[in-house]
Each structure stands twice: as C-alpha cells, then as structure tokens.
Scaffold this motif. Structure first.
Motif, PDB file in Angstrom:
ATOM      1  N   ARG A 183       0.841  -1.190   0.000  1.00 19.21           N
ATOM      2  CA  ARG A 183       0.000   0.000   0.000  1.00 19.21           C
ATOM      3  C   ARG A 183       0.878   1.242   0.000  1.00 19.21           C
ATOM      4  NH1 ARG A 183      -3.769   0.252   4.807  1.00 19.21           N
ATOM      5  NH2 ARG A 183      -2.073  -0.762   5.928  1.00 19.21           N
ATOM      6  N   THR A 198      -1.412   4.694  13.201  1.00 17.01           N
ATOM      7  CA  THR A 198      -2.718   4.065  13.348  1.00 17.01           C
ATOM      8  C   THR A 198      -3.719   5.054  13.935  1.00 17.01           C
ATOM      9  OG1 THR A 198      -2.440   3.270  15.618  1.00 17.01           O
ATOM     10  CG2 THR A 198      -1.560   1.876  13.852  1.00 17.01           C
ATOM     11  N   ASP A 223     -14.153  -6.215  10.584  1.00 14.61           N
ATOM     12  CA  ASP A 223     -13.241  -6.779  11.575  1.00 14.61           C
ATOM     13  C   ASP A 223     -13.327  -8.303  11.497  1.00 14.61           C
ATOM     14  OD1 ASP A 223     -12.368  -4.339  12.549  1.00 14.61           O
ATOM     15  OD2 ASP A 223     -14.019  -4.185  13.981  1.00 14.61           O
ATOM     16  N   THR A 229      -9.040 -13.227  13.042  1.00 17.51           N
ATOM     17  CA  THR A 229      -8.010 -13.957  12.308  1.00 17.51           C
ATOM     18  C   THR A 229      -7.694 -15.294  12.969  1.00 17.51           C
ATOM     19  OG1 THR A 229      -7.056 -11.856  11.614  1.00 17.51           O
ATOM     20  CG2 THR A 229      -5.688 -13.809  11.366  1.00 17.51           C
ATOM     21  N   THR A 286      -5.038  -6.361   6.559  1.00 25.68           N
ATOM     22  CA  THR A 286      -5.415  -4.964   6.363  1.00 25.68           C
ATOM     23  C   THR A 286      -5.259  -4.555   4.904  1.00 25.68           C
ATOM     24  OG1 THR A 286      -4.776  -4.404   8.625  1.00 25.68           O
ATOM     25  CG2 THR A 286      -4.918  -2.588   7.058  1.00 25.68           C
ATOM     26  N   GLU A 326      -5.669   5.830   5.961  1.00 25.97           N
ATOM     27  CA  GLU A 326      -6.417   4.845   6.756  1.00 25.97           C
ATOM     28  C   GLU A 326      -6.488   5.254   8.219  1.00 25.97           C
ATOM     29  OE1 GLU A 326      -6.346   0.147   8.065  1.00 25.97           O
ATOM     30  OE2 GLU A 326      -4.615   1.040   7.078  1.00 25.97           O
ATOM     31  N   ASN A 366      -1.534  -9.510  10.275  1.00 22.17           N
ATOM     32  CA  ASN A 366      -2.401  -8.345  10.423  1.00 22.17           C
ATOM     33  C   ASN A 366      -2.178  -7.342   9.301  1.00 22.17           C
ATOM     34  OD1 ASN A 366      -3.742  -9.207  12.715  1.00 22.17           O
ATOM     35  ND2 ASN A 366      -2.279  -8.264  14.115  1.00 22.17           N
ATOM     36  N   GLU A 367      -0.916  -7.145   8.933  1.00 23.98           N
ATOM     37  CA  GLU A 367      -0.614  -6.226   7.842  1.00 23.98           C
ATOM     38  C   GLU A 367      -1.209  -6.733   6.532  1.00 23.98           C
ATOM     39  OE1 GLU A 367       0.643  -3.334   7.743  1.00 23.98           O
ATOM     40  OE2 GLU A 367       1.556  -3.059   9.725  1.00 23.98           O
ATOM     41  N   ASP A 369     -14.675  -3.495   4.602  1.00 24.41           N
ATOM     42  CA  ASP A 369     -14.517  -2.840   5.898  1.00 24.41           C
ATOM     43  C   ASP A 369     -15.143  -3.744   6.948  1.00 24.41           C
ATOM     44  OD1 ASP A 369     -14.087  -1.127   7.986  1.00 24.41           O
ATOM     45  OD2 ASP A 369     -15.704   0.271   7.454  1.00 24.41           O
ATOM     46  N   LYS A 401      -7.969  -6.346   2.743  1.00 27.76           N
ATOM     47  CA  LYS A 401      -9.291  -5.736   2.908  1.00 27.76           C
ATOM     48  C   LYS A 401      -9.374  -4.406   2.174  1.00 27.76           C
ATOM     49  CE  LYS A 401      -9.409  -6.076   7.434  1.00 27.76           C
ATOM     50  NZ  LYS A 401      -9.935  -5.958   8.828  1.00 27.76           N
ATOM     51  N   ALA A 402      -8.304  -3.623   2.253  1.00 30.13           N
ATOM     52  CA  ALA A 402      -8.296  -2.342   1.540  1.00 30.13           C
ATOM     53  C   ALA A 402      -8.362  -2.564   0.033  1.00 30.13           C
ATOM     54  CB  ALA A 402      -7.044  -1.548   1.909  1.00 30.13           C
ATOM     55  N   ARG A 455      -1.696   4.544   3.580  1.00 31.40           N
ATOM     56  CA  ARG A 455      -1.546   4.067   4.952  1.00 31.40           C
ATOM     57  C   ARG A 455      -1.870   5.195   5.932  1.00 31.40           C
ATOM     58  NH1 ARG A 455       1.112  -0.960   4.980  1.00 31.40           N
ATOM     59  NH2 ARG A 455       1.497  -0.749   7.200  1.00 31.40           N
TER      60      ARG A 455
END
Length: 322
Positions: A31, A99, A227, A230, A216, A39, A212-213, A225, A219-220, A36
């Motif tokens: 990304r 974040t 949650d 995982t 994210t 977001e 997690n990265e 969008d 999903k982007a 980033r």
C-alpha cells in the motif's frame, strides 16, 4: 471515534533524499505511504491532501500550496483553507506505521486536556497536541484548534506576506501544545531515505505483524470494511487441512467468506459461518479417526487368526495323511 475533525495531509515536497521520487506513492506492505496515512484518519469529516493528485484508496479533497513546493507552512495554509471543523489533524504522508490509536490520543489531548497559556497565569485550552518521538516534537503529527492555526497564519501573513518557504516553527513556536507519546513505538517513524523505506518494508513482514498487515492490505484492496477474527479463521483452516485434506483449508475459508457475505457480511455472520465449518471439519476428523481404528483392529484380528498368526497351517495340519 466521536470527535469531529478534519484532516490535512501534507503530500508534497521534493523528497531530495529519495532522489526526487514521489515519496507518498511509494509502497510499504503493498500500500502506498499516502494510503496508509489516510487509513489512520479514515473517520475525518473531511480529508484534504495537499500535493499533486494521485490515486488513493478513498476519496479526498485535493489542493496545492502556493507556489507548489513552497514548504510545509504553505501547504498547511492551503489545506486549512479547505477545512471547516474546529479541530484539524495535520499529518505528513510518509508515516507507514501510523494508526487511528495515535489519532485518537491526539484528539483527546486537544479536547480533554487543558494547558496553561503563556503569560496568562491561568488555565486555557491548548492550541493543539503533537507527538514527541526521541525527544523531538513532530508538528506534522499533531491535532490543532483550527482557530489557533488561522490566527497565527494571519499574523505571519501580516509580517512576512505569504507563507511560502517559511519554517513551520514560526507558527508552532507561538502555540500552546500538549506533547504526547505515540500509541505505538513506531507510529512516528517516517521514511525520508531509501534505507528507512527498506527497513519499514522489512518490518512489515516480521513475525507477529505480517498477518495483520496482510489482512489490512487485502481488505483495503478488496474494498472490505470488516473486523475479522483472524485466530478463528486460522484455526478453521488448520482443522480443515488436518481433518479433510490440505487443499481444503483455503477453499473452506473462501466458502466461509462467501456464506457470511450472503448472510449480511457482519462480524457475527463470519463467526457463525466459521463455527459451522469448524464443526463439519471436526466431524470429518472424527470419522477419519474411527475408520483408522477400525482398520487397525481388523488388521490385528487378521494377523492373529485361528492358525496361530501366520494364516497358514502349522506342521502337517490340514494335509491329507492318507
């Protein structure tokens, strides 16, 4: 987040230490640096990006400083003119680890903490809050009262004319700013050199954060969008691989996502679809275990039959003596 705010993202500059490369368009974890940062402030009432137009993952307002390349103070002035909220978040576009947690902390510091106005001797709401990293305040990682910014920009215009090529500290030195730590140790980390960019890219792939990265980023990319638990999905994939067959793991998680989307697409829908699939995988695993036990038992019985275990007659048994 309940605080209403606008965001101004500074995405211009010459990036001299990167050879003039368009720094906000460089990628970390697939990304762009700009996306980033966007977001982290996704819930801003309005987001203004100051710099050349580029593709972005979400809609933003675009503007340019006057003149282009006129420096961060000119960029802030141009972005502020496009905002309307009482609070303005100001960010540089090269913060790959920023974040929403740090954004929330900055807004809370502006709205909920009182400082002391210079020379007043009494309490006054601060003009803003900035993140401090390695002992240094980061004015392009801060939240400000828009009225305070406009006041100081007007004074600078009266004294110097337009703000092009003036240092940002001419403005920030006149403000009452609360200093806070970032929510995470790397959130103020920027990318000014190729070495820093390479380090950020390597950090993204380290164990403990790569999943997690990746989630994210995926999903982007897919416009989702949601949650996602995982851990539950990984447990489901493991159960499908072990209880059915290895290729069943990705196919099962795909089917769970599809079923959840048909049911409405909420986190609860995902959890329910994952629960059903996990239960099915458990039943398959139990059947496989039972079949293995039965096969083992049959083999043991056949190997120790009436003929003493070999299945063949012993000595002269079973032969015709006549």
């Amino acid at each position: 987040m309940t605080d209403v705010y606008d965001a101004v993202v500074i995405a211009g500059g010459a990036a001299r230490r990167l050879g003039g490369t368009d720094k906000p368009a460089l990628t970390v974890g697939g990304r762009t640096l700009l996306d980033r940062v966007l977001e982290a402030c996704a819930d801003a009432a309005r987001t203004v990006v100051v710099g050349p137009r580029r593709p972005t993952a979400r809609p933003v307002d675009w503007t340019r400083e006057d003149p282009p390349g006129g420096g961060p103070l000119a960029a802030l002035d141009a972005g502020l003119r496009r905002t309307g909220s009482e609070t303005v978040l100001v960010l540089s576009a090269d913060l790959p680890f920023l974040t929403s947690a740090t954004v929330r902390a900055l807004l809370a510091a502006v709205h909920g903490i009182h400082g002391t106005a210079p020379g007043s001797g009494g309490p006054a709401a601060p003009d803003g809050a900035v993140v401090v990293d390695d002992g240094r305040a980061q004015p392009l990682l801060g939240a400000y009262r828009a009225e305070s910014l406009r006041r100081e920009l007007a004074l600078l215009a009266a004294e110097h004319g337009r703000p092009a090529n003036l240092p940002l500290r001419l403005l920030t030195d006149e403000l009452v700013l609360r200093r806070i730590a970032p929510a995470g140790p790397e959130e103020a980390r920027d990318c000014d050199t190729w070495e820093e960019l390479a380090s950020a890219r390597s950090r993204i792939r380290e164990h403990g954060r790569v999943l997690n990265e990746w989630m994210t980023a995926a999903k982007a990319e897919l416009g989702i969008d949601l949650d996602v638990d995982t851990t539950a999905l990984l447990d489901l994939a493991r159960d499908a691989a072990h209880g059915v067959a290895r290729p069943a793991a990705p196919l099962t998680t795909f089917l769970v996502g599809y079923a959840a989307a048909r049911a409405g697409g909420s986190p609860e829908d995902v959890a329910e679809a994952a629960r059903k699939a996990a239960e099915l995988a458990r039943r398959w695993a139990e059947e496989a275990a039972e079949s293995a036990e039965s096969a083992n038992a049959a083999g043991a019985e056949g190997g120790t039959g009436k003929n003493g275990g070999s299945g063949r007659p012993r000595g002269g048994e079973g032969t015709d003596a006549g």
